[in-house]
Scaffold this motif. Structure first.
Motif, short mmCIF file in Angstrom:
data_model
loop_
_atom_site.label_atom_id
_atom_site.label_comp_id
_atom_site.label_asym_id
_atom_site.label_seq_id
_atom_site.Cartn_x
_atom_site.Cartn_y
_atom_site.Cartn_z
N ALA A 180 4.73 38.67 -47.39
CA ALA A 180 4.52 39.81 -46.49
C ALA A 180 4.24 39.35 -45.07
O ALA A 180 4.73 39.94 -44.10
N ALA A 181 3.45 38.29 -44.93
CA ALA A 181 3.17 37.77 -43.59
C ALA A 181 4.44 37.21 -42.94
O ALA A 181 4.68 37.40 -41.74
N LEU A 182 5.27 36.54 -43.73
CA LEU A 182 6.51 35.98 -43.18
C LEU A 182 7.46 37.09 -42.75
O LEU A 182 8.24 36.90 -41.79
N ASP A 183 7.42 38.24 -43.41
CA ASP A 183 8.22 39.38 -42.96
C ASP A 183 7.85 39.75 -41.53
O ASP A 183 8.71 40.05 -40.70
N VAL A 184 6.54 39.73 -41.22
CA VAL A 184 6.09 40.10 -39.88
C VAL A 184 6.50 39.03 -38.87
O VAL A 184 6.89 39.35 -37.74
N PHE A 185 6.46 37.77 -39.26
CA PHE A 185 6.92 36.71 -38.38
C PHE A 185 8.38 36.92 -38.01
O PHE A 185 8.77 36.75 -36.85
N ARG A 194 9.65 27.38 -44.82
CA ARG A 194 10.85 26.77 -44.25
C ARG A 194 12.11 27.50 -44.67
O ARG A 194 13.08 27.57 -43.90
N ASP A 195 12.11 28.05 -45.87
CA ASP A 195 13.27 28.84 -46.33
C ASP A 195 13.48 30.08 -45.47
O ASP A 195 14.59 30.61 -45.41
N ARG A 196 12.42 30.54 -44.79
CA ARG A 196 12.53 31.71 -43.92
C ARG A 196 12.80 31.31 -42.46
O ARG A 196 12.82 32.17 -41.57
N GLY A 197 13.00 30.01 -42.23
CA GLY A 197 13.38 29.56 -40.89
C GLY A 197 12.23 29.19 -39.98
O GLY A 197 12.43 29.02 -38.77
N PHE A 198 11.02 29.04 -40.53
CA PHE A 198 9.85 28.68 -39.74
C PHE A 198 9.31 27.32 -40.18
O PHE A 198 9.59 26.86 -41.29
N GLU A 199 8.54 26.70 -39.31
CA GLU A 199 7.87 25.45 -39.66
C GLU A 199 6.39 25.75 -39.88
O GLU A 199 5.73 26.35 -39.03
N PRO A 200 5.85 25.34 -41.02
CA PRO A 200 4.44 25.64 -41.29
C PRO A 200 3.52 24.69 -40.55
O PRO A 200 3.91 23.60 -40.11
N THR A 201 2.29 25.11 -40.42
CA THR A 201 1.21 24.27 -39.93
C THR A 201 0.01 24.56 -40.82
O THR A 201 -0.06 25.62 -41.44
N PHE A 202 -0.91 23.61 -40.92
CA PHE A 202 -2.06 23.78 -41.80
C PHE A 202 -3.34 23.67 -40.99
O PHE A 202 -3.55 22.71 -40.26
N HIS A 203 -4.21 24.64 -41.16
CA HIS A 203 -5.47 24.75 -40.41
C HIS A 203 -6.63 24.23 -41.27
O HIS A 203 -6.98 24.84 -42.27
N HIS A 204 -7.20 23.07 -40.88
CA HIS A 204 -8.47 22.67 -41.48
C HIS A 204 -9.51 23.69 -41.05
O HIS A 204 -9.47 24.19 -39.92
N HIS A 205 -10.45 24.01 -41.93
CA HIS A 205 -11.34 25.13 -41.61
C HIS A 205 -12.68 24.96 -42.30
O HIS A 205 -12.74 24.47 -43.45
N ALA A 206 -13.73 25.37 -41.64
CA ALA A 206 -15.07 25.33 -42.23
C ALA A 206 -15.10 26.12 -43.53
O ALA A 206 -14.43 27.16 -43.67
#
Length: 301
Positions: A91-96, A152-164
């Motif tokens: 659902a989030a990738l749809d918005v992207f 990546r299948d949706r054409g975007f490059e992921p990133t990962f957020h380290h988080h508290a």
């Protein structure tokens, strides 16, 4: 060229929302403040906050903003929970996709993060007694790889957020994550300070893997008090740990000089996570965004 973006979380627009009586702005007010002070991008915030499809694109165009990224936390250490949460990623990738249609410049990066656990949320700052074992790391790495494939299948490059309060929080955990995956890192200066790291030093350690940056200044005394008293992230936000650039313990000069030296070319998302209080100055977010953007003009006019 580095693009400077803002984020709804700096206005208190995120899952915890405002303290009772605190005021939350609408999407056009948030976008107008960012446009007024020279930001060119915006983080997604809660899915739907900026609108959907044509409304979303129209709002971004009206305010001269591009989508920079968007937070998507998933339970990476639990296979069944992760499988159940995949539709939220979709659902989030749809918005992207809706926001990116026809947009030029830096693409938005879906910003993956671990959902953490009750134990981690009760122990901000982490520690050996709440760290994953080898099996837990294997599960996390496997599910991050699955999520990255979907992105990546949706054409975007992921990133990962380290988080508290998640399983990727401390410098050692970030190192382990980078060893086990091929996903780029969202470097968050405030969360790194809370996790016991040095944002300036991190540029030398992980610079080649950093593909997204969240810059925030933080008061180390507030963060240390939360860790000492076994508080949670709401205590961090309510305690106003995140402050305008230059008012906390981040070496802004050293960090920005170092970031520019790495040749970083992507989004720099200014975050000053806050929980609005009833007695706040109604123009506080506007004033802070002006301060923060002016500080960054030394490196990014």
């Amino acid at each position: 060229m580095i693009g400077v973006a803002g984020a709804p979380v700096s206005f208190g627009v995120f899952d915890l929302g405002a303290t009772a009586g605190g005021r939350l702005p609408g999407p056009d007010e948030v976008c107008a403040v960012l446009n007024k002070h020279g930001y060119t991008g915006i983080d997604l915030g809660p899915v739907g906050f900026l609108g959907r499809d044509g409304e979303l694109r129209s709002r971004l165009k009206q305010h001269g903003l591009s989508l920079a990224g968007g937070w998507i936390d998933l339970p990476f250490t639990d296979d069944d929970a992760f499988a159940a949460a995949v539709p939220s990623l979709t659902a989030a990738l749809d918005v992207f996709e809706e926001a990116s249609d026809g947009v030029q410049g830096h693409p938005p990066l879906p910003t993956l993060a671990d959902s953490g656990s009750d134990r981690r949320r009760a122990n901000p700052g982490g520690g050996p007694d709440v760290a994953l074992d080898d099996g837990g790391w294997a599960t996390l790495a496997r599910n991050v790889a699955a999520a990255a494939r979907l992105v990546r299948d949706r054409g975007f490059e992921p990133t990962f957020h380290h988080h508290a309060c998640t399983h990727v929080e401390t410098p050692d955990e970030i190192e382990r994550f980078l060893d086990l995956t091929d996903v780029g890192l969202t470097l968050d200066t405030g969360h790194l300070i809370l996790g016991g790291g040095d944002p300036v030093e991190s540029l030398g350690l992980w610079g080649e893997r950093i593909n997204h940056v969240h810059i925030k200044d933080a008061r180390a005394d507030v963060l240390r008090a939360v860790v000492r008293d076994k508080g949670d992230m709401r205590d961090v936000w309510a305690g106003k740990a995140f402050v305008p650039l230059g008012d906390g313990d981040l070496d802004v000069e050293g960090f920005m000089d170092g970031l520019v030296r790495t040749g970083y070319d992507g989004w720099l998302v200014l975050e000053q996570d806050s929980i609005p209080q009833p007695d706040d100055d109604p123009d506080l977010a506007d004033k802070h965004h002006a301060i923060n953007r002016n500080v960054l003009r030394k490196w990014i006019p």
